[in-house]
Structures are given as C-alpha cells and as structure tokens.
Write an enzyme that holds these catalytic residues in place. Structure first.
Site, PDB file in Angstrom:
ATOM      1  N   THR A  12    -143.806  38.335  -9.435  1.00 53.66           N
ATOM      2  CA  THR A  12    -144.445  39.298  -8.551  1.00 53.66           C
ATOM      3  C   THR A  12    -143.454  40.309  -7.978  1.00 53.66           C
ATOM      4  OG1 THR A  12    -145.554  39.454  -6.404  1.00 53.66           O
ATOM      5  CG2 THR A  12    -144.125  37.573  -6.703  1.00 53.66           C
ATOM      6  N   ASP A  13    -143.986  41.458  -7.547  1.00 46.89           N
ATOM      7  CA  ASP A  13    -143.133  42.452  -6.883  1.00 46.89           C
ATOM      8  C   ASP A  13    -142.758  42.018  -5.466  1.00 46.89           C
ATOM      9  OD1 ASP A  13    -145.626  42.762  -5.707  1.00 46.89           O
ATOM     10  OD2 ASP A  13    -145.750  44.929  -5.990  1.00 46.89           O
ATOM     11  N   GLU A  14    -143.445  40.979  -4.947  1.00 44.79           N
ATOM     12  CA  GLU A  14    -143.179  40.576  -3.556  1.00 44.79           C
ATOM     13  C   GLU A  14    -141.780  40.014  -3.372  1.00 44.79           C
ATOM     14  OE1 GLU A  14    -146.187  38.654  -1.351  1.00 44.79           O
ATOM     15  OE2 GLU A  14    -147.796  39.733  -2.345  1.00 44.79           O
ATOM     16  N   TYR A  44    -144.627  32.425   0.203  1.00 45.62           N
ATOM     17  CA  TYR A  44    -145.032  32.645  -1.196  1.00 45.62           C
ATOM     18  C   TYR A  44    -143.961  33.441  -1.940  1.00 45.62           C
ATOM     19  CZ  TYR A  44    -147.116  35.181  -5.109  1.00 45.62           C
ATOM     20  OH  TYR A  44    -147.337  35.757  -6.337  1.00 45.62           O
ATOM     21  N   LYS A  94    -141.546  32.351  -5.125  1.00 49.12           N
ATOM     22  CA  LYS A  94    -141.524  33.051  -6.420  1.00 49.12           C
ATOM     23  C   LYS A  94    -140.108  33.576  -6.699  1.00 49.12           C
ATOM     24  CE  LYS A  94    -144.476  33.883  -8.921  1.00 49.12           C
ATOM     25  NZ  LYS A  94    -145.077  33.139 -10.071  1.00 49.12           N
TER      26      LYS A  94
HETATM   27  P1  NAD Z   1    -154.405  32.147  -9.202  1.00 49.02           P
HETATM   28  O1  NAD Z   1    -154.145  31.521  -7.879  1.00 49.02           O
HETATM   29  O2  NAD Z   1    -155.692  32.846  -9.435  1.00 49.02           O
HETATM   30  O3  NAD Z   1    -154.284  31.040 -10.360  1.00 49.02           O
HETATM   31  C1  NAD Z   1    -153.273  30.082 -10.358  1.00 49.02           C
HETATM   32  C2  NAD Z   1    -153.616  29.050 -11.415  1.00 49.02           C
HETATM   33  O4  NAD Z   1    -152.547  28.071 -11.460  1.00 49.02           O
HETATM   34  C3  NAD Z   1    -154.902  28.252 -11.112  1.00 49.02           C
HETATM   35  O5  NAD Z   1    -155.661  28.109 -12.276  1.00 49.02           O
HETATM   36  C4  NAD Z   1    -154.388  26.902 -10.638  1.00 49.02           C
HETATM   37  O6  NAD Z   1    -155.286  25.842 -10.882  1.00 49.02           O
HETATM   38  C5  NAD Z   1    -153.109  26.766 -11.452  1.00 49.02           C
HETATM   39  N1  NAD Z   1    -152.141  25.856 -10.821  1.00 49.02           N
HETATM   40  C6  NAD Z   1    -151.727  25.841  -9.528  1.00 49.02           C
HETATM   41  N2  NAD Z   1    -150.837  24.857  -9.340  1.00 49.02           N
HETATM   42  C7  NAD Z   1    -150.671  24.242 -10.538  1.00 49.02           C
HETATM   43  C8  NAD Z   1    -149.871  23.163 -10.993  1.00 49.02           C
HETATM   44  N3  NAD Z   1    -149.047  22.498 -10.147  1.00 49.02           N
HETATM   45  N4  NAD Z   1    -149.935  22.792 -12.286  1.00 49.02           N
HETATM   46  C9  NAD Z   1    -150.763  23.460 -13.149  1.00 49.02           C
HETATM   47  N5  NAD Z   1    -151.545  24.482 -12.763  1.00 49.02           N
HETATM   48  C10 NAD Z   1    -151.507  24.873 -11.480  1.00 49.02           C
HETATM   49  O7  NAD Z   1    -153.174  33.105  -9.471  1.00 49.02           O
HETATM   50  P2  NAD Z   1    -153.138  34.530 -10.191  1.00 49.02           P
HETATM   51  O8  NAD Z   1    -153.466  35.576  -9.204  1.00 49.02           O
HETATM   52  O9  NAD Z   1    -153.866  34.431 -11.459  1.00 49.02           O
HETATM   53  O10 NAD Z   1    -151.561  34.642 -10.484  1.00 49.02           O
HETATM   54  C11 NAD Z   1    -151.012  34.098 -11.673  1.00 49.02           C
HETATM   55  C12 NAD Z   1    -149.514  34.326 -11.657  1.00 49.02           C
HETATM   56  O11 NAD Z   1    -149.246  35.711 -11.572  1.00 49.02           O
HETATM   57  C13 NAD Z   1    -148.813  33.687 -10.466  1.00 49.02           C
HETATM   58  O12 NAD Z   1    -147.589  33.158 -10.909  1.00 49.02           O
HETATM   59  C14 NAD Z   1    -148.588  34.837  -9.516  1.00 49.02           C
HETATM   60  O13 NAD Z   1    -147.439  34.626  -8.721  1.00 49.02           O
HETATM   61  C15 NAD Z   1    -148.392  35.989 -10.461  1.00 49.02           C
HETATM   62  N6  NAD Z   1    -148.788  37.307  -9.973  1.00 49.02           N
HETATM   63  C16 NAD Z   1    -150.013  37.515  -9.417  1.00 49.02           C
HETATM   64  C17 NAD Z   1    -150.383  38.801  -8.999  1.00 49.02           C
HETATM   65  C18 NAD Z   1    -151.749  39.090  -8.406  1.00 49.02           C
HETATM   66  O14 NAD Z   1    -151.969  40.198  -7.921  1.00 49.02           O
HETATM   67  N7  NAD Z   1    -152.679  38.165  -8.420  1.00 49.02           N
HETATM   68  C19 NAD Z   1    -149.483  39.851  -9.151  1.00 49.02           C
HETATM   69  C20 NAD Z   1    -148.224  39.594  -9.707  1.00 49.02           C
HETATM   70  C21 NAD Z   1    -147.896  38.330 -10.127  1.00 49.02           C
HETATM   71  O1  DAU Z   2    -147.976  42.182  -5.019  1.00 50.23           O
HETATM   72  C1  DAU Z   2    -148.361  41.151  -5.870  1.00 50.23           C
HETATM   73  C2  DAU Z   2    -149.057  40.076  -5.065  1.00 50.23           C
HETATM   74  O2  DAU Z   2    -150.327  40.599  -4.707  1.00 50.23           O
HETATM   75  C3  DAU Z   2    -149.211  38.764  -5.824  1.00 50.23           C
HETATM   76  O3  DAU Z   2    -147.945  38.238  -6.095  1.00 50.23           O
HETATM   77  C4  DAU Z   2    -150.025  37.757  -4.999  1.00 50.23           C
HETATM   78  O4  DAU Z   2    -150.235  36.571  -5.747  1.00 50.23           O
HETATM   79  C5  DAU Z   2    -151.358  38.393  -4.676  1.00 50.23           C
HETATM   80  O5  DAU Z   2    -152.095  37.529  -3.840  1.00 50.23           O
HETATM   81  C6  DAU Z   2    -151.145  39.740  -3.958  1.00 50.23           C
HETATM   82  O6  DAU Z   2    -150.589  39.546  -2.647  1.00 50.23           O
HETATM   83  P1  DAU Z   2    -151.127  40.369  -1.382  1.00 50.23           P
HETATM   84  O7  DAU Z   2    -150.793  39.622  -0.163  1.00 50.23           O
HETATM   85  O8  DAU Z   2    -150.704  41.787  -1.456  1.00 50.23           O
HETATM   86  O9  DAU Z   2    -152.714  40.310  -1.713  1.00 50.23           O
HETATM   87  P2  DAU Z   2    -153.999  40.076  -0.787  1.00 50.23           P
HETATM   88  O10 DAU Z   2    -155.175  40.403  -1.629  1.00 50.23           O
HETATM   89  O11 DAU Z   2    -153.964  38.780  -0.083  1.00 50.23           O
HETATM   90  O12 DAU Z   2    -153.837  41.223   0.289  1.00 50.23           O
HETATM   91  C7  DAU Z   2    -153.744  42.579  -0.082  1.00 50.23           C
HETATM   92  C8  DAU Z   2    -153.524  43.383   1.178  1.00 50.23           C
HETATM   93  O13 DAU Z   2    -154.723  43.329   1.964  1.00 50.23           O
HETATM   94  C9  DAU Z   2    -152.422  42.840   2.061  1.00 50.23           C
HETATM   95  O14 DAU Z   2    -151.737  43.917   2.665  1.00 50.23           O
HETATM   96  C10 DAU Z   2    -153.149  42.040   3.122  1.00 50.23           C
HETATM   97  C11 DAU Z   2    -154.468  42.775   3.257  1.00 50.23           C
HETATM   98  N1  DAU Z   2    -155.637  41.931   3.627  1.00 50.23           N
HETATM   99  C12 DAU Z   2    -155.871  40.827   2.890  1.00 50.23           C
HETATM  100  C13 DAU Z   2    -156.934  40.001   3.201  1.00 50.23           C
HETATM  101  C14 DAU Z   2    -157.195  38.737   2.398  1.00 50.23           C
HETATM  102  C15 DAU Z   2    -156.466  42.312   4.656  1.00 50.23           C
HETATM  103  O15 DAU Z   2    -156.252  43.355   5.316  1.00 50.23           O
HETATM  104  N2  DAU Z   2    -157.517  41.505   4.959  1.00 50.23           N
HETATM  105  C16 DAU Z   2    -157.783  40.355   4.294  1.00 50.23           C
HETATM  106  O16 DAU Z   2    -158.753  39.638   4.650  1.00 50.23           O
END
Ligand code: NAD
Ligand code: DAU
Length: 421
Positions: free
Chosen positions: A178-180, A204, A208
C-alpha cells in the site's frame, strides 16, 4: 460439490459439471489443461498461488486472471470477516480454480501447497486491511501482515531453493502493498515516489511497512525473486462496506447518516480495482526482481468530494429514493486518530518501464461501482449482518453519528489528529 479436507473442490466433480464443454487432452487430463488428479497445469502455463483471494482485490484479481486464461489458481484464504467465497461463486466449479481454507501463518500448510502445486508465482494479498480496525485492535494486523508474510517468505524460499532450470528461472513472489507505508503528504508536496522514505502512521500502515521490509530482506539476503507493489486507494465491486465508498452507498440507500471524519478534506488517490489487477499482472510478467512499483490512478479527491459524488450518482440512479438529495445525509463526525491528510502516487516508473496506464476515469469507475452495488443488494445484505453490525456500533458509537442527517454540521476533529497536521 465434493471438497477435500483442506476445502479444495475435487477435480472430478468439476469435470462432471463441465462435461458438455470439456474434452480429454490425451495426457491423462480431462479438465481444461489440468491433470485430473493433481489439478496441476499440464499445458505449461503454470499455476499461481494467491493468498487472500476471497477479499476485495484478491477476488477481482482471481476473476480477471481466470477470464484471461492465465492458468490455474490456488486460493489460500482464512475467510475472515473480509473474505467472502460468494465473490468467487462464478468460478467455484471451474477446474482451473481451487480454494484452500487456511491461514497464511500455518507454515506446514503453506509449504505443502507449494510442494504440491509447484506454482510459478505467489501473489500475496492476504492481510488485515482496514485502518480503523487496526486502531481498535492492532494484534491481528501484526499477526497476519507481519508474521503471515514472514511465514510465506520462509516457505517460498524453501520452495524456490528446491527448484531448478526453467521452473527456478520463472518463479516470482509478488507482494501486494500500500501507499500508506509512505505516511502523509502536505497539500503541495510531490506525490509518493518509490524512493520516498517510509513513515507509516497507523498500526495497519506500520504492519504493511514491516512486511515490505521483510520482502526486501528476503530478496537481498536469500535471493528470493520477489517484487513489491505499493498501490493507492482502490474502489470497485466486492469491496467490503466498511471502506469509504461502499459504506456511503450502503448507508445512503437506507437513509442513514454518511459519517465524514473530521473536516472531510483528507485526500486519497483513487484507482479502479480492475486497473490495479492489470498492474499486478504486468509487474508479475515483466517487472524486475527486487524492484518496487508504485501503482496509482492520478485521481486525487477529497473525501467530501467523493461522498458528494456518490450522493449525486444515487440521486440520478435511484429516482424513487425517499432520501434525495442524498447529500443531506452527510454528517461530520469525530476524526480518525492519526488520520493521514493526503496520499498521492507517482506511478511513472510502472508507466515508463512496463507500459501500464490506468484506464478507468474516476467518474466512469465510480458510476460503474455504484451501479454494481445497486444491482447486488443481496451481496451487500449477505456481508452486513452479525459481526458487521457490531463493528459499526463499535467504530461509530463514539463518533456521535446519530441517526438523523445533518449536511451542515460542523466538522469534528480530535486533538491528536489536529496535532499531527
Ligand atoms: P480485504 O480485507 O478485502 O481482503 C483480505 C483477504 O485476506 C480476505 O479474503 C481475508 O479473509 C484474507 N485473510 C486475512 N487474514 C488472513 C490470513 N491470516 N490467512 C489467509 N487469508 C487471510 O483486503 P483488500 O482491500 O482486498 O486488500 C488486499 C491487499 O491489498 C492487502 O494486502 C492490502 O494491504 C493491499 N492494498 C489494498 C488497497 C485497498 O485500497 N483496498 C490498496 C493498496 C493495497
Ligand atoms: O491507500 C491505500 C489504502 O486505502 C489501503 O492500503 C487500505 O487497505 C484501504 O483500506 C484504504 O485505506 P483508507 O484508510 O484510505 O480507506 P478508507 O476507505 O477506510 O477511508 C478512506 C478515507 O475516508 C479516509 O481518509 C478515511 C475516510 N473515512 C472513512 C470511513 C470508513 C470517512 O471519512 N468516514 C468513514 O466512515
């Protein structure tokens, strides 16, 4: 459908289901290029091991991969609250797909899957992924994101060391991050570059960042052919409705408050999930070993802009809604502690070196996403009962969301978040 004790769909069952469209390949295989007993590919494509493939990005990746005929997929997923086999219902009986219900921290299971399936790549999605949950309970994040990645790396190294010739040449470990990890940006700062120093701010992000460092160490110390991608915020189908966009769609449809943290001026750089999946395939096929690639869509938007755009789409698409204009449901609530102010990705390395480009505009991608959630109410209903309701209470009770709408309520910020700007 028969499943073995590890939860894998038995190949013979899949064969019977697909009988009308299958033919024997003449090499003991009756299942679309897969060996009937082992389900290993016999056509040279090579299988891949995906972790966390039942989650949001993982399931989009698996669906795209199979649709593109990429070869067989073994999906190892623990099925936490975020993992949903229904995301993959359309491929459940595809002989090219097998599901293993298990934990990436289980070293014996991981090692046995590698030995048995001899994948040409591991694509590691599995993680605890929600920042707010990491603030409430960081333990699971350290366990899965750090220990789990360590376990995979250990097993992958042993497996890689056992390979020879073309199999060894070809093997890759792709770590999806992630970019975080880069922390937060001021409004004028340049976007995150691959050389931006790590400065994770949430549990988180720290977990990562730790996992990225482990991957880097396995490349440099043990020669594991790994690559890392650091991607910005994804959106699209199958995203769990704890995250901003699907949460806002779900709440707005029910006339519930739309909780905007703090002043709503935090900026995220949005990428449609299909573009992310394509970037991962590109890095897997052409990325340089040991390199990191930033992935982003160049769509910086404030949270308030995102929420009001979702509201406008719902106004247009749900003509009969009692809650129009949906924007009136916006409610400013207490900020996320340590809330990162801005993320932005510089993806020029991926674009220049590997020729990837984000294809979906934010407007078109968001429209498709809202349409998907409206058309898949049963999916949303299936994931928003029980423990989801408990989480909603836990995360939002202390934030004074209330039940009623209030578009003009004053932004609320916590002292800790304020002090970090
Ligand atoms: P998600 O939370 O939707 O899915 C995570 C999956 O991992 C689920 O299916 C869960 O059951 C599985 N999991 C959790 N713990 C586990 C374990 N111990 N063993 C096996 N499986 C397990 O997450 P996502 O949003 O699909 O993100 C996927 C990946 O991409 C993550 O590594 C996240 O850090 C990264 N990522 C997400 C975003 C985003 O915006 N969602 C952006 C950049 C990177
Ligand atoms: O940047 C990549 C990341 O983006 C991934 O690595 C994470 O897995 C993914 O969850 C996401 O993180 P964020 O914290 O940015 O996503 P989230 O959807 O939780 O929140 C997006 C923005 O919206 C953040 O600034 C918080 C805000 N927010 C979120 C929720 C859930 C609100 O204002 N209200 C809310 O109820």
């Amino acid at each position: 459908m028969a499943v073995c004790k590890l939860g894998r769909v038995q190949c013979w069952e899949a064969f019977v289901s697909f009988l009308p469209i299958l033919s024997a390949c003449g090499d003991g295989c009756y299942c679309m290029g897969l060996d009937r007993k082992t389900k290993k590919t016999v056509d040279g494509a090579g299988s891949i091991l995906v972790t966390g493939g039942a989650g949001f990005i993982g399931s989009n990746f698996v669906l795209d991969w199979l649709a593109a005929g990429g070869g067989s997929v073994v999906n190892l997923d623990k099925l936490t609250y975020a993992g949903n086999p229904a995301n993959l219902a359309s491929v459940a009986v595809d002989p090219a797909y097998s599901f293993v219900h298990g934990d990436i921290c289980d070293v014996e299971l991981v090692a046995s899957l590698l030995r048995e399936h001899r994948p040409r790549a591991v694509i590691h999605f599995a993680a605890e992924s929600h920042v707010d949950r990491s603030i409430v309970g960081p333990e699971a994040f350290l366990r899965t994101n750090i220990d789990g990645t360590f376990t995979l790396l250990r097993a992958a190294r042993e497996y890689y060391d056992s390979l020879a010739g073309e199999e060894r040449e070809r093997f890759r470990f792709l770590h999806v991050s992630t970019d975080e990890v880069y922390g937060t940006l001021t409004p004028e700062a340049p976007a995150f570059h691959e050389d931006t120093p790590y400065a994770p701010n949430s549990p988180y992000a720290a977990s990562k960042a730790s996992s990225d460092h482990l991957v880097r160490a396995w490349v440099h110390t043990y020669g594991l052919p790994a690559m890392i991608t650091n991607c910005s915020n994804n959106y699209g189908p199958y995203q769990f409705p704890e995250k901003l966009i699907p949460l806002m769609i779900a709440n707005a449809q029910q006339g519930k408050a739309l909780p905007v943290y703090g002043d709503g001026q935090q900026v995220r750089d949005w990428l449609y999930v299909g573009d992310h999946c394509r970037a991962l395939r590109t890095v897997l096929e052409r990325g340089r070993v040991g390199e990191t690639y930033n992935v982003g869509g160049g769509n910086q938007r404030s949270n308030l802009e995102v929420v009001t755009t979702v509201c406008a789409l719902l106004d247009e698409m749900v003509q009969e809604s009692k809650f129009k204009p949906h924007r009136q449901l916006v409610k400013y609530v207490t900020d996320r502690p340590g809330h990162d102010r801005r993320y932005a990705i510089d993806a020029r390395k991926l674009e220049g070196e590997l020729g990837w480009r984000a294809e979906e505009s934010f407007e078109a991608g968001l429209r498709k996403t809202v349409e998907w959630y409206l058309a898949n109410a049963a999916w949303v209903e299936g994931v928003t009962s029980g423990t989801y309701q408990q989480w909603m209470k836990q995360n939002y009770a202390g934030r004074e969301v209330g039940d009623s709408a209030s578009a003009v309520a004053k932004p609320k910020t916590t002292a800790v978040a304020e002090s970090m700007r």
